[in-house]
Scaffold this active site. Structure first.
Site, PDB file in Angstrom:
ATOM      1  CE1 TYR A 198      -3.291  -3.037   0.892  1.00 23.70           C
ATOM      2  CE2 TYR A 198      -4.330  -1.161  -0.178  1.00 23.70           C
ATOM      3  CZ  TYR A 198      -4.340  -2.498   0.185  1.00 23.70           C
ATOM      4  OH  TYR A 198      -5.416  -3.276  -0.190  1.00 23.70           O
ATOM      5  NE  ARG A 229      -3.022  -0.116  -4.806  1.00 25.53           N
ATOM      6  CZ  ARG A 229      -4.204  -0.585  -4.381  1.00 25.53           C
ATOM      7  NH1 ARG A 229      -4.254  -1.617  -3.546  1.00 25.53           N
ATOM      8  NH2 ARG A 229      -5.314  -0.027  -4.790  1.00 25.53           N
ATOM      9  CD  GLN A 256     -15.996  -0.835  -8.328  1.00 20.37           C
ATOM     10  OE1 GLN A 256     -15.871  -2.028  -8.039  1.00 20.37           O
ATOM     11  NE2 GLN A 256     -16.159  -0.421  -9.562  1.00 20.37           N
ATOM     12  CG  ASP A 300      -7.269   6.838  -7.420  1.00 17.28           C
ATOM     13  OD1 ASP A 300      -7.260   6.175  -8.481  1.00 17.28           O
ATOM     14  OD2 ASP A 300      -8.144   7.685  -7.152  1.00 17.28           O
ATOM     15  CG  HIS A 315     -14.181  -0.752  -2.567  1.00 13.11           C
ATOM     16  ND1 HIS A 315     -13.996  -1.211  -3.849  1.00 13.11           N
ATOM     17  CD2 HIS A 315     -15.338  -1.297  -2.130  1.00 13.11           C
ATOM     18  CE1 HIS A 315     -15.005  -2.026  -4.168  1.00 13.11           C
ATOM     19  NE2 HIS A 315     -15.833  -2.092  -3.143  1.00 13.11           N
ATOM     20  CB  CYS A 333      -2.597   2.040  17.401  1.00 13.45           C
ATOM     21  SG  CYS A 333      -3.794   3.083  18.232  1.00 13.45           S
ATOM     22  N   GLY A 362     -15.132   2.524 -16.408  1.00 14.50           N
ATOM     23  CA  GLY A 362     -13.807   1.990 -16.091  1.00 14.50           C
ATOM     24  C   GLY A 362     -13.807   0.916 -15.028  1.00 14.50           C
ATOM     25  CB  THR A 363     -15.896  -0.738 -12.934  1.00 14.81           C
ATOM     26  OG1 THR A 363     -15.862  -1.845 -12.014  1.00 14.81           O
ATOM     27  CG2 THR A 363     -17.321  -0.547 -13.451  1.00 14.81           C
ATOM     28  N   PRO A 419     -13.197   0.418 -22.675  1.00 15.14           N
ATOM     29  CG  PRO A 419     -10.918   0.861 -22.621  1.00 15.14           C
ATOM     30  CD  PRO A 419     -12.123   0.796 -21.777  1.00 15.14           C
TER      31      PRO A 419
HETATM   32  C1  BV8 Z   1     -18.309  -7.886   0.953  1.00  8.66           C
HETATM   33  C2  BV8 Z   1     -10.059  -1.720  -2.033  1.00  8.66           C
HETATM   34  C3  BV8 Z   1     -19.770  -8.786   2.565  1.00  8.66           C
HETATM   35  C4  BV8 Z   1      -8.732  -2.288  -1.650  1.00  8.66           C
HETATM   36  C5  BV8 Z   1     -11.264  -3.467  -3.223  1.00  8.66           C
HETATM   37  C6  BV8 Z   1     -17.427 -15.341  -3.597  1.00  8.66           C
HETATM   38  C7  BV8 Z   1     -16.444 -15.740  -2.727  1.00  8.66           C
HETATM   39  C8  BV8 Z   1     -15.853 -14.856  -1.810  1.00  8.66           C
HETATM   40  C9  BV8 Z   1     -16.264 -13.540  -1.765  1.00  8.66           C
HETATM   41  C10 BV8 Z   1     -17.236 -13.171  -2.653  1.00  8.66           C
HETATM   42  C11 BV8 Z   1     -17.833 -14.026  -3.545  1.00  8.66           C
HETATM   43  N1  BV8 Z   1     -18.769 -13.325  -4.258  1.00  8.66           N
HETATM   44  C12 BV8 Z   1     -18.749 -12.063  -3.848  1.00  8.66           C
HETATM   45  C13 BV8 Z   1     -17.834 -11.975  -2.860  1.00  8.66           C
HETATM   46  C14 BV8 Z   1     -17.508 -10.830  -2.133  1.00  8.66           C
HETATM   47  C15 BV8 Z   1     -16.295 -10.117  -2.702  1.00  8.66           C
HETATM   48  C16 BV8 Z   1     -16.215 -10.120  -4.211  1.00  8.66           C
HETATM   49  O1  BV8 Z   1     -16.949  -9.412  -4.861  1.00  8.66           O
HETATM   50  N2  BV8 Z   1     -15.306 -10.927  -4.766  1.00  8.66           N
HETATM   51  C17 BV8 Z   1     -15.174 -10.976  -6.213  1.00  8.66           C
HETATM   52  C18 BV8 Z   1     -13.705 -11.142  -6.589  1.00  8.66           C
HETATM   53  C19 BV8 Z   1     -16.036 -12.108  -6.727  1.00  8.66           C
HETATM   54  N3  BV8 Z   1     -16.556  -8.788  -2.243  1.00  8.66           N
HETATM   55  C20 BV8 Z   1     -16.147  -8.449  -1.019  1.00  8.66           C
HETATM   56  O2  BV8 Z   1     -15.471  -9.154  -0.299  1.00  8.66           O
HETATM   57  C21 BV8 Z   1     -16.613  -7.083  -0.536  1.00  8.66           C
HETATM   58  N4  BV8 Z   1     -17.173  -7.220   0.797  1.00  8.66           N
HETATM   59  O3  BV8 Z   1     -18.906  -8.426   0.064  1.00  8.66           O
HETATM   60  O4  BV8 Z   1     -18.721  -7.895   2.273  1.00  8.66           O
HETATM   61  C22 BV8 Z   1     -19.108 -10.110   2.757  1.00  8.66           C
HETATM   62  C23 BV8 Z   1     -18.365 -10.273   3.907  1.00  8.66           C
HETATM   63  C24 BV8 Z   1     -17.756 -11.519   4.104  1.00  8.66           C
HETATM   64  C25 BV8 Z   1     -17.880 -12.548   3.146  1.00  8.66           C
HETATM   65  C26 BV8 Z   1     -18.610 -12.340   1.961  1.00  8.66           C
HETATM   66  C27 BV8 Z   1     -19.234 -11.108   1.770  1.00  8.66           C
HETATM   67  C28 BV8 Z   1     -15.452  -6.127  -0.477  1.00  8.66           C
HETATM   68  C29 BV8 Z   1     -14.930  -5.884  -1.873  1.00  8.66           C
HETATM   69  C30 BV8 Z   1     -13.970  -4.700  -1.841  1.00  8.66           C
HETATM   70  C31 BV8 Z   1     -12.553  -5.188  -2.043  1.00  8.66           C
HETATM   71  N5  BV8 Z   1     -11.659  -4.018  -2.119  1.00  8.66           N
HETATM   72  N6  BV8 Z   1     -10.524  -2.341  -3.262  1.00  8.66           N
HETATM   73  C32 BV8 Z   1      -7.636  -1.873  -2.576  1.00  8.66           C
HETATM   74  O5  BV8 Z   1      -7.878  -1.069  -3.499  1.00  8.66           O
HETATM   75  O6  BV8 Z   1      -6.519  -2.355  -2.373  1.00  8.66           O
HETATM   76  S1  BV8 Z   1     -11.738  -4.183  -4.658  1.00  8.66           S
HETATM   77  C33 BV8 Z   1     -10.847  -3.548  -5.925  1.00  8.66           C
HETATM   78  O7  BV8 Z   1     -10.957  -4.462  -6.988  1.00  8.66           O
HETATM   79  C34 BV8 Z   1     -11.358  -2.256  -6.492  1.00  8.66           C
HETATM   80  O8  BV8 Z   1     -11.791  -1.376  -5.497  1.00  8.66           O
HETATM   81  C35 BV8 Z   1     -12.436  -2.687  -7.424  1.00  8.66           C
HETATM   82  O9  BV8 Z   1     -13.650  -2.843  -6.758  1.00  8.66           O
HETATM   83  C36 BV8 Z   1     -11.932  -4.034  -7.850  1.00  8.66           C
HETATM   84  C37 BV8 Z   1     -11.234  -3.919  -9.197  1.00  8.66           C
HETATM   85  O10 BV8 Z   1     -12.208  -3.685 -10.090  1.00  8.66           O
HETATM   86  P1  BV8 Z   1     -12.113  -2.445 -11.090  1.00  8.66           P
HETATM   87  O11 BV8 Z   1     -12.045  -1.183 -10.317  1.00  8.66           O
HETATM   88  O12 BV8 Z   1     -13.207  -2.649 -12.022  1.00  8.66           O
HETATM   89  O13 BV8 Z   1     -10.718  -2.586 -11.806  1.00  8.66           O
HETATM   90  P2  BV8 Z   1     -10.272  -3.743 -12.791  1.00  8.66           P
HETATM   91  O14 BV8 Z   1      -8.786  -3.663 -12.870  1.00  8.66           O
HETATM   92  O15 BV8 Z   1     -10.928  -5.022 -12.395  1.00  8.66           O
HETATM   93  O16 BV8 Z   1     -10.896  -3.332 -14.204  1.00  8.66           O
HETATM   94  C38 BV8 Z   1     -10.472  -2.159 -14.832  1.00  8.66           C
HETATM   95  C39 BV8 Z   1     -11.460  -1.910 -15.941  1.00  8.66           C
HETATM   96  O17 BV8 Z   1     -11.122  -0.669 -16.556  1.00  8.66           O
HETATM   97  C40 BV8 Z   1     -11.415  -2.970 -17.040  1.00  8.66           C
HETATM   98  O18 BV8 Z   1     -12.739  -3.337 -17.371  1.00  8.66           O
HETATM   99  C41 BV8 Z   1     -10.749  -2.236 -18.207  1.00  8.66           C
HETATM  100  O19 BV8 Z   1     -11.267  -2.665 -19.455  1.00  8.66           O
HETATM  101  C42 BV8 Z   1     -11.150  -0.825 -17.942  1.00  8.66           C
HETATM  102  N7  BV8 Z   1     -10.248   0.197 -18.477  1.00  8.66           N
HETATM  103  C43 BV8 Z   1      -8.908   0.120 -18.687  1.00  8.66           C
HETATM  104  N8  BV8 Z   1      -8.461   1.309 -19.163  1.00  8.66           N
HETATM  105  C44 BV8 Z   1      -9.535   2.142 -19.238  1.00  8.66           C
HETATM  106  C45 BV8 Z   1     -10.678   1.444 -18.793  1.00  8.66           C
HETATM  107  N9  BV8 Z   1     -11.905   1.985 -18.740  1.00  8.66           N
HETATM  108  C46 BV8 Z   1     -12.024   3.266 -19.143  1.00  8.66           C
HETATM  109  N10 BV8 Z   1     -10.983   4.015 -19.584  1.00  8.66           N
HETATM  110  C47 BV8 Z   1      -9.736   3.486 -19.641  1.00  8.66           C
HETATM  111  N11 BV8 Z   1      -8.698   4.231 -20.084  1.00  8.66           N
END
Ligand code: BV8
Length: 246
Positions: free
Chosen positions: A73, A76, A107, A110, A125, A153, A193-194, A220
């Site tokens: 972190y 980052r 999400q 930054d 987040h 702390c 962008g997600t 994209p």
């Molecule tokens: C929760 C902060 C209740 C930290 C982040 C099954 C099993 C286990 C868990 C789960 C499950 N199903 C659901 C879950 C829950 C889990 C989840 O969703 N898992 C996923 C992987 C399936 N979610 C959680 O755990 C959440 N909490 O649900 O609590 C709970 C409690 C206990 C147990 C179960 C449930 C918490 C989720 C938050 C995690 N923290 N970030 C940090 O930043 O370090 S997540 C992090 O990853 C981001 O914040 C964001 O959300 C995610 C990444 O996604 P994106 O932002 O979309 O980025 P990515 O790189 O993926 O995509 C980029 C996109 O941009 C692409 O599409 C690309 O094409 C596009 N792009 C590229 N260039 C451009 C562009 N677009 C536009 N312009 C450009 N130039």
């Protein structure tokens, strides 16, 4: 050399933007990509290439190796501190000034939306620039200079952590409510962008669709949302978002 042309935006979107009182936008890492901030889907670079974010962004990883997670972190935080908001961030800040009620749900941790001038931002987040006590679960003002990694702390001596939501952790209740209210009541929802994979953020566009909103995806690449969105604008947000303002 193709001059950068203004992308064609369907007239219905332009008209909706002009008439809508309530607009919501959900952003992901893609909106910061043109600021030089790697997305989660990008291969991790250099020092971090052997780890995936899902492996490091968890409380289990922090308990197992707090120094490694803290240093990821810190790396980052330093990277985003050197980054600048891009035209996509600024366009969203301008949209907020033009639309009577605009809610930006991000999400991203930054802080670039606020640096670009966005005010009504739901940090879904958390924020990488804030630090929290892992034990007491409360914000602790900067202890970076403490020397120890991670720093401790000042009150309970517990480990400090970034104030972000890790996988498996609950989201800030206030953020969940504000985002849900915005998605339920908006007339236009922009998903920008997600990769639309992480829950519960990925459900918000569907809440908007159920509420009768127009949902526009800007990316994209295709995502699981693409087939359900009312419109998809295939291109970088740094070009597409400013084009919405024209
Ligand atoms: C929760 C902060 C209740 C930290 C982040 C099954 C099993 C286990 C868990 C789960 C499950 N199903 C659901 C879950 C829950 C889990 C989840 O969703 N898992 C996923 C992987 C399936 N979610 C959680 O755990 C959440 N909490 O649900 O609590 C709970 C409690 C206990 C147990 C179960 C449930 C918490 C989720 C938050 C995690 N923290 N970030 C940090 O930043 O370090 S997540 C992090 O990853 C981001 O914040 C964001 O959300 C995610 C990444 O996604 P994106 O932002 O979309 O980025 P990515 O790189 O993926 O995509 C980029 C996109 O941009 C692409 O599409 C690309 O094409 C596009 N792009 C590229 N260039 C451009 C562009 N677009 C536009 N312009 C450009 N130039």
């Amino acid at each position: 050399m193709s001059a950068s042309i203004t992308p064609d935006i369907p007239l219905e979107i332009v008209e909706k933007l002009r008439s809508a009182r309530r607009v919501a936008a959900l952003t992901g890492a893609g909106v910061s990509a043109e600021s030089g901030v790697p997305t989660f889907r990008d291969a991790q670079t250099g020092l971090w290439e052997r780890y995936s974010p899902e492996e490091l962004a968890t409380p289990e990883a922090f308990r197992r190796d707090p120094k490694l997670v803290w240093e990821w972190y810190a790396w980052r935080r330093e990277l985003v501190s050197r980054a600048e908001p891009n035209p996509g961030h600024y366009a969203l800040a301008e949209l907020e000034r033009r639309v009577p009620e605009f809610t930006l749900i991000t999400q991203n941790v930054d802080g670039l939306h606020r640096r670009a001038g966005s005010r009504n931002v739901v940090e879904y987040h958390g924020n990488i620039h804030r630090t929290r006590c892992f034990g007491e679960d409360r914000i602790v003002e900067g202890r970076e200079d403490a020397g120890e990694v991670p720093p401790r702390c000042p009150d309970c001596g517990g480990l400090l952590r970034p104030d972000v939501v890790w996988f498996g952790e609950m989201l800030p209740p206030g953020a969940v409510e504000r985002a849900l209210e915005a998605a339920e009541s908006c007339e236009l929802f922009l998903s920008v962008g997600t990769s639309a994979l992480v829950q519960p953020a990925a459900s918000l566009p569907y809440v908007a669709l159920d509420g009768g909103a127009m949902v526009v995806e800007i990316n994209p690449e295709r995502t699981p949302l693409s087939g359900s969105a009312t419109y998809t604008l295939r291109g970088p947000s740094g070009e597409m978002l400013p084009a919405l303002l024209e």
